[in-house]
Design an enzyme around this catalytic site. Sequence first.
Site, short mmCIF file in Angstrom:
data_model
loop_
_atom_site.label_atom_id
_atom_site.label_comp_id
_atom_site.label_asym_id
_atom_site.label_seq_id
_atom_site.Cartn_x
_atom_site.Cartn_y
_atom_site.Cartn_z
N GLU A 102 -8.31 -16.60 26.11
CA GLU A 102 -8.44 -15.30 25.10
C GLU A 102 -7.05 -14.47 24.89
OE1 GLU A 102 -8.68 -11.86 26.82
OE2 GLU A 102 -9.29 -12.60 28.76
N LYS A 124 -14.00 -8.31 37.26
CA LYS A 124 -13.14 -7.35 37.27
C LYS A 124 -13.86 -6.32 38.42
CE LYS A 124 -11.71 -6.56 33.18
NZ LYS A 124 -12.03 -7.80 32.29
N LYS A 153 -8.81 -4.93 19.81
CA LYS A 153 -9.78 -5.34 20.97
C LYS A 153 -10.97 -5.93 20.15
CE LYS A 153 -11.87 -4.76 25.58
NZ LYS A 153 -11.91 -3.82 26.53
N VAL A 203 -13.39 -12.14 26.42
CA VAL A 203 -14.10 -13.16 26.69
C VAL A 203 -15.26 -13.49 25.86
CG1 VAL A 203 -15.61 -14.41 28.31
CG2 VAL A 203 -13.41 -13.14 29.12
N ASP A 236 -22.43 1.30 29.98
CA ASP A 236 -21.43 0.43 29.24
C ASP A 236 -21.55 -0.93 30.14
OD1 ASP A 236 -19.31 -0.91 28.52
OD2 ASP A 236 -17.89 0.90 28.63
N ALA A 245 -20.03 -7.08 26.56
CA ALA A 245 -20.60 -8.05 25.75
C ALA A 245 -20.22 -9.38 26.29
CB ALA A 245 -20.27 -7.75 24.16
N ASP A 246 -19.39 -9.56 27.02
CA ASP A 246 -19.23 -10.77 27.60
C ASP A 246 -20.46 -11.46 28.47
OD1 ASP A 246 -16.40 -10.34 27.35
OD2 ASP A 246 -15.94 -10.08 29.35
N1 PSU Z 1 -8.88 -10.65 32.51
C1 PSU Z 1 -7.79 -10.06 32.67
N2 PSU Z 1 -7.41 -9.17 32.17
C2 PSU Z 1 -8.28 -8.34 30.89
C3 PSU Z 1 -9.37 -9.27 30.80
C4 PSU Z 1 -9.76 -10.45 31.43
O1 PSU Z 1 -7.18 -10.35 33.88
O2 PSU Z 1 -7.86 -7.51 30.32
C5 PSU Z 1 -10.43 -8.71 29.61
C6 PSU Z 1 -11.28 -9.94 28.98
O3 PSU Z 1 -10.89 -10.13 27.58
C7 PSU Z 1 -12.45 -9.37 29.21
C8 PSU Z 1 -12.41 -7.85 28.73
O4 PSU Z 1 -13.35 -9.91 28.03
O5 PSU Z 1 -11.07 -7.64 29.51
C9 PSU Z 1 -13.46 -7.01 29.33
O6 PSU Z 1 -13.39 -5.82 28.67
P1 PSU Z 1 -14.53 -4.84 28.68
O7 PSU Z 1 -14.90 -4.57 30.10
O8 PSU Z 1 -14.29 -3.65 27.62
O9 PSU Z 1 -15.87 -5.62 28.05
MN MN Z 2 -17.29 -1.89 27.94
#
Ligand code: PSU
Ligand code: MN
Length: 286
Positions: A18, A150, A77, A97, A129, A132-133
């Site tokens: 990604e 994460k 993004k 993702v 929140d 969408a992954d």
């Molecule tokens: N893994 C990392 N750094 C990142 C991400 C993943 O080491 O920045 C990204 C991925 O693209 C994942 C996104 O889909 O963070 C999730 O963002 P959000 O929490 O806004 O859905």
């Molecule tokens: Mn989010």
Amino acid sequence: MIRIADEVREASAVVALETTLVAHGFPPGEGIEVGLAAEQAVRDAGAVPATVGVLDGELVVGLTPAELKRFDADARKVGPRDLAAAVVQGAVGATTVGGTLAACAAGGIRLLATGGLGGVHRGWPTPPDVSADLEALACVGTLVVSSGVKSLLDVPATAELLETHGVPVLGYRTDELPLFYAAHGGPPVSARVESPAEAARVADAHWQLGGAGLLLGRPPDESLDDVEPLIEQALAAADAAGVHGQAVTPFVLSQLHRASGGRTLAANRALVIGNARLAGEVATLI
Ligand code: PSU
Ligand code: MN
């Protein structure tokens, strides 16, 4: 509307990568370097990398290095909801993702590697929140290799939601879902696998049994076990600065990189590359 690179189209073992982490997960310049190193790790494992992003009105599956260099902090993004507008509006769109999984569905790609999956944000339902992954993983038949979810998120809640969606959460030589920077302390995985071959067999069986996405959690090689207080500070800083929605994850990651004196940065880089290598190994066995 979708451009699949010839090398990707012809390869039997492909790993999607990604571009959100390239554009928004690292300081300027470093993300591109991490993206290129992840591509090399996939190649070292005997597979072909397909780095995904929106460029010049197309969803590109297999960006060239010159194209990848255009994914800087100005890139949008792009999650699943954002793909169509980014294509039509000619934006540089760094796929999450979830956004990258849409390309996997279009290109029949069975593996995706990233650092850490998105999920349920701490404090849900305020804010309401959820990445969408998760929905994308529930729908697309791709195995995502990550160092778990994460840890700035509510990881146990995310694991519950993955169960609800019927997504297997496999642990690579571990019984615990890795916590991104940290190897231990996460919720239990749904099954442990000991080798790339075993992961490939479970994924294949899951697909034959009508399942869609799977998560394979690989612990970081070097575990950072003292980051939680920094995460709490970074989340409080995001709140105080009024940062919300898609901006939260990039904001918190960069706060952590600064507050840890670069230790989370080095760990993030290493785990992205390690996950790409493992995904490459699994890809050659599917
Ligand atoms: N893994 C990392 N750094 C990142 C991400 C993943 O080491 O920045 C990204 C991925 O693209 C994942 C996104 O889909 O963070 C999730 O963002 P959000 O929490 O806004 O859905
Ligand atoms: Mn989010």
